[in-house]
Scaffold this motif. Sequence first.
Motif, PDB file in Angstrom:
ATOM      1  N   GLY A   1       0.799  -1.215   0.000  1.00 58.50           N
ATOM      2  CA  GLY A   1       0.000   0.000   0.000  1.00 58.50           C
ATOM      3  C   GLY A   1       0.837   1.271   0.000  1.00 58.50           C
ATOM      4  O   GLY A   1       2.077   1.230  -0.038  1.00 58.50           O
ATOM      5  N   PRO A   2       0.172   2.400   0.084  1.00 59.44           N
ATOM      6  CA  PRO A   2       0.894   3.699   0.005  1.00 59.44           C
ATOM      7  C   PRO A   2       1.680   4.032   1.271  1.00 59.44           C
ATOM      8  O   PRO A   2       2.659   4.764   1.213  1.00 59.44           O
ATOM      9  CB  PRO A   2      -0.235   4.705  -0.225  1.00 59.44           C
ATOM     10  N   LEU A   3       1.262   3.516   2.438  1.00 56.85           N
ATOM     11  CA  LEU A   3       1.956   3.821   3.682  1.00 56.85           C
ATOM     12  C   LEU A   3       3.174   2.925   3.848  1.00 56.85           C
ATOM     13  O   LEU A   3       3.215   1.795   3.338  1.00 56.85           O
ATOM     14  CB  LEU A   3       1.015   3.626   4.877  1.00 56.85           C
ATOM     15  N   SER A   4       4.159   3.404   4.568  1.00 54.53           N
ATOM     16  CA  SER A   4       5.297   2.557   4.919  1.00 54.53           C
ATOM     17  C   SER A   4       4.862   1.554   5.979  1.00 54.53           C
ATOM     18  O   SER A   4       3.838   1.747   6.668  1.00 54.53           O
ATOM     19  CB  SER A   4       6.459   3.408   5.438  1.00 54.53           C
ATOM     20  N   LEU A   5       5.633   0.495   6.122  1.00 52.86           N
ATOM     21  CA  LEU A   5       5.273  -0.517   7.108  1.00 52.86           C
ATOM     22  C   LEU A   5       5.313   0.054   8.519  1.00 52.86           C
ATOM     23  O   LEU A   5       4.487  -0.306   9.371  1.00 52.86           O
ATOM     24  CB  LEU A   5       6.221  -1.718   6.986  1.00 52.86           C
ATOM     25  N   VAL A   6       6.242   0.965   8.776  1.00 49.64           N
ATOM     26  CA  VAL A   6       6.335   1.587  10.101  1.00 49.64           C
ATOM     27  C   VAL A   6       5.090   2.424  10.381  1.00 49.64           C
ATOM     28  O   VAL A   6       4.500   2.356  11.471  1.00 49.64           O
ATOM     29  CB  VAL A   6       7.605   2.452  10.190  1.00 49.64           C
ATOM     30  N   ALA A   7       4.660   3.212   9.395  1.00 49.34           N
ATOM     31  CA  ALA A   7       3.459   4.025   9.580  1.00 49.34           C
ATOM     32  C   ALA A   7       2.229   3.155   9.753  1.00 49.34           C
ATOM     33  O   ALA A   7       1.348   3.457  10.568  1.00 49.34           O
ATOM     34  CB  ALA A   7       3.285   4.962   8.376  1.00 49.34           C
ATOM     35  N   TRP A   8       2.166   2.057   8.974  1.00 52.61           N
ATOM     36  CA  TRP A   8       1.021   1.141   9.124  1.00 52.61           C
ATOM     37  C   TRP A   8       0.999   0.533  10.517  1.00 52.61           C
ATOM     38  O   TRP A   8      -0.067   0.387  11.128  1.00 52.61           O
ATOM     39  CB  TRP A   8       1.104   0.065   8.050  1.00 52.61           C
ATOM     40  N   ALA A   9       2.165   0.137  11.041  1.00 51.57           N
ATOM     41  CA  ALA A   9       2.225  -0.458  12.376  1.00 51.57           C
ATOM     42  C   ALA A   9       1.797   0.547  13.441  1.00 51.57           C
ATOM     43  O   ALA A   9       1.093   0.198  14.399  1.00 51.57           O
ATOM     44  CB  ALA A   9       3.628  -0.977  12.642  1.00 51.57           C
TER      45      ALA A   9
ATOM     46  N   THR B   1      -0.293   3.062  13.152  1.00 52.73           N
ATOM     47  CA  THR B   1      -1.741   3.288  13.128  1.00 52.73           C
ATOM     48  C   THR B   1      -2.482   2.191  13.879  1.00 52.73           C
ATOM     49  O   THR B   1      -3.614   2.395  14.313  1.00 52.73           O
ATOM     50  CB  THR B   1      -2.252   3.350  11.683  1.00 52.73           C
ATOM     51  N   ARG B   2      -1.849   1.023  14.018  1.00 51.45           N
ATOM     52  CA  ARG B   2      -2.459  -0.090  14.748  1.00 51.45           C
ATOM     53  C   ARG B   2      -1.815  -0.312  16.109  1.00 51.45           C
ATOM     54  O   ARG B   2      -2.020  -1.350  16.726  1.00 51.45           O
ATOM     55  CB  ARG B   2      -2.348  -1.370  13.899  1.00 51.45           C
ATOM     56  N   ARG B   3      -1.006   0.692  16.554  1.00 55.18           N
ATOM     57  CA  ARG B   3      -0.334   0.610  17.854  1.00 55.18           C
ATOM     58  C   ARG B   3       0.446  -0.696  17.971  1.00 55.18           C
ATOM     59  O   ARG B   3       0.390  -1.396  18.988  1.00 55.18           O
ATOM     60  CB  ARG B   3      -1.347   0.731  18.989  1.00 55.18           C
ATOM     61  N   MET B   4       1.194  -0.981  16.925  1.00 55.10           N
ATOM     62  CA  MET B   4       1.986  -2.207  16.857  1.00 55.10           C
ATOM     63  C   MET B   4       3.457  -1.840  16.780  1.00 55.10           C
ATOM     64  O   MET B   4       3.833  -0.829  16.179  1.00 55.10           O
ATOM     65  CB  MET B   4       1.585  -3.034  15.619  1.00 55.10           C
ATOM     66  N   ASN B   5       4.288  -2.628  17.407  1.00 58.31           N
ATOM     67  CA  ASN B   5       5.726  -2.430  17.323  1.00 58.31           C
ATOM     68  C   ASN B   5       6.174  -2.651  15.874  1.00 58.31           C
ATOM     69  O   ASN B   5       5.856  -3.665  15.269  1.00 58.31           O
ATOM     70  CB  ASN B   5       6.438  -3.424  18.245  1.00 58.31           C
ATOM     71  N   PRO B   6       6.924  -1.699  15.273  1.00 59.75           N
ATOM     72  CA  PRO B   6       7.375  -1.883  13.888  1.00 59.75           C
ATOM     73  C   PRO B   6       8.193  -3.146  13.686  1.00 59.75           C
ATOM     74  O   PRO B   6       8.128  -3.771  12.613  1.00 59.75           O
ATOM     75  CB  PRO B   6       8.206  -0.619  13.611  1.00 59.75           C
ATOM     76  N   ASN B   7       8.960  -3.553  14.689  1.00 61.61           N
ATOM     77  CA  ASN B   7       9.732  -4.789  14.551  1.00 61.61           C
ATOM     78  C   ASN B   7       8.806  -6.008  14.462  1.00 61.61           C
ATOM     79  O   ASN B   7       9.065  -6.953  13.704  1.00 61.61           O
ATOM     80  CB  ASN B   7      10.685  -4.950  15.735  1.00 61.61           C
ATOM     81  N   SER B   8       7.727  -5.970  15.243  1.00 61.50           N
ATOM     82  CA  SER B   8       6.756  -7.067  15.166  1.00 61.50           C
ATOM     83  C   SER B   8       6.088  -7.095  13.785  1.00 61.50           C
ATOM     84  O   SER B   8       5.851  -8.168  13.211  1.00 61.50           O
ATOM     85  CB  SER B   8       5.699  -6.915  16.251  1.00 61.50           C
ATOM     86  N   ALA B   9       5.790  -5.919  13.235  1.00 58.24           N
ATOM     87  CA  ALA B   9       5.192  -5.864  11.906  1.00 58.24           C
ATOM     88  C   ALA B   9       6.150  -6.415  10.857  1.00 58.24           C
ATOM     89  O   ALA B   9       5.734  -7.124   9.929  1.00 58.24           O
ATOM     90  CB  ALA B   9       4.802  -4.427  11.572  1.00 58.24           C
ATOM     91  N   ALA B  10       7.441  -6.090  10.984  1.00 58.85           N
ATOM     92  CA  ALA B  10       8.423  -6.616  10.034  1.00 58.85           C
ATOM     93  C   ALA B  10       8.525  -8.139  10.132  1.00 58.85           C
ATOM     94  O   ALA B  10       8.655  -8.836   9.118  1.00 58.85           O
ATOM     95  CB  ALA B  10       9.783  -5.963  10.282  1.00 58.85           C
ATOM     96  N   SER B  11       8.450  -8.668  11.376  1.00 60.98           N
ATOM     97  CA  SER B  11       8.492 -10.124  11.539  1.00 60.98           C
ATOM     98  C   SER B  11       7.260 -10.777  10.912  1.00 60.98           C
ATOM     99  O   SER B  11       7.354 -11.817  10.247  1.00 60.98           O
ATOM    100  CB  SER B  11       8.579 -10.474  13.025  1.00 60.98           C
ATOM    101  N   ARG B  12       6.103 -10.164  11.094  1.00 58.63           N
ATOM    102  CA  ARG B  12       4.873 -10.692  10.475  1.00 58.63           C
ATOM    103  C   ARG B  12       4.977 -10.665   8.952  1.00 58.63           C
ATOM    104  O   ARG B  12       4.538 -11.598   8.273  1.00 58.63           O
ATOM    105  CB  ARG B  12       3.672  -9.873  10.933  1.00 58.63           C
ATOM    106  N   LEU B  13       5.584  -9.602   8.422  1.00 56.59           N
ATOM    107  CA  LEU B  13       5.725  -9.512   6.965  1.00 56.59           C
ATOM    108  C   LEU B  13       6.653 -10.603   6.436  1.00 56.59           C
ATOM    109  O   LEU B  13       6.379 -11.207   5.390  1.00 56.59           O
ATOM    110  CB  LEU B  13       6.258  -8.124   6.592  1.00 56.59           C
ATOM    111  N   ARG B  14       7.737 -10.874   7.153  1.00 60.88           N
ATOM    112  CA  ARG B  14       8.650 -11.935   6.713  1.00 60.88           C
ATOM    113  C   ARG B  14       7.957 -13.296   6.722  1.00 60.88           C
ATOM    114  O   ARG B  14       8.116 -14.095   5.795  1.00 60.88           O
ATOM    115  CB  ARG B  14       9.896 -11.955   7.606  1.00 60.88           C
ATOM    116  N   ARG B  15       7.179 -13.562   7.771  1.00 63.03           N
ATOM    117  CA  ARG B  15       6.462 -14.836   7.837  1.00 63.03           C
ATOM    118  C   ARG B  15       5.418 -14.941   6.723  1.00 63.03           C
ATOM    119  O   ARG B  15       5.240 -16.007   6.111  1.00 63.03           O
ATOM    120  CB  ARG B  15       5.796 -14.992   9.207  1.00 63.03           C
ATOM    121  N   ALA B  16       4.737 -13.843   6.449  1.00 62.20           N
ATOM    122  CA  ALA B  16       3.719 -13.859   5.391  1.00 62.20           C
ATOM    123  C   ALA B  16       4.360 -14.075   4.027  1.00 62.20           C
ATOM    124  O   ALA B  16       3.840 -14.841   3.195  1.00 62.20           O
ATOM    125  CB  ALA B  16       2.932 -12.555   5.405  1.00 62.20           C
TER     126      ALA B  16
END
Length: 217
Positions: free
Chosen positions: A171-179, A181-196
């Motif tokens: 999408g248009p937002l960076s992964l950090v910005a997306w994380a 907006t959902r009050r999620m740790n950016p590192n956790s979002a990056a780990s989820r992206l790698r698994r996906a």
Amino acid sequence: MKTPLPIPRRREGRRLSSDALEPRARHRARSAPNEALHPVVSPSIEVLWAERPFVALLLRALRVPARDLEDLRQTVLLGAWEAIRARRYRPDPRRHPRAALRAWLHGVVWRQVSHYRERASVRREILCGAPPAPAGQAHVDIEGELLARAALREVAALPAGHREVLLAAAGPLSLVAWARTRRMNPNSAASRLRRARRALAERLASPRWPFGEGAVR
């Protein structure tokens, strides 16, 4: 009274002597399967139908275009089933049944692909049925559209969490910005992206892709 013209004698075709026919007969005898050593085997239609991913894998290895792969796979399976019903399937009984069936299907695929490449439509015709593209854009590639459609179905088959983070990364937002907006740790979002991405890569590497069950409708 006119004199009839002589009728030329009919030339007889060359006949092979028995000595010349004997090597051919011996070759046919050697190439034909021994009925006693290779009895007829009749696998069920369910057993043959289960080899659809294997047939698709062979067709892709032989570089059959995606637009023709599903039709050619059905032709291969239909031809194999007709040969089984005609009692022409005589595998080596010493081999494992599935290994023998796959080796035989490999030959069926090779012959069908050879016939496919000899068709005039494959050798000479150029597809002109691509839908018109908007002004200033490239024409739609039919084969690429089929592959993209199959890839999207693989994404849709992933768990909801994987789908969400993959769409966020595209999408248009960076992964950090997306994380954030959902009050999620950016590192956790990056780990989820790698698994996906790993899960999607495993599905795309499967023999069933890109023409598995329901891939083309």
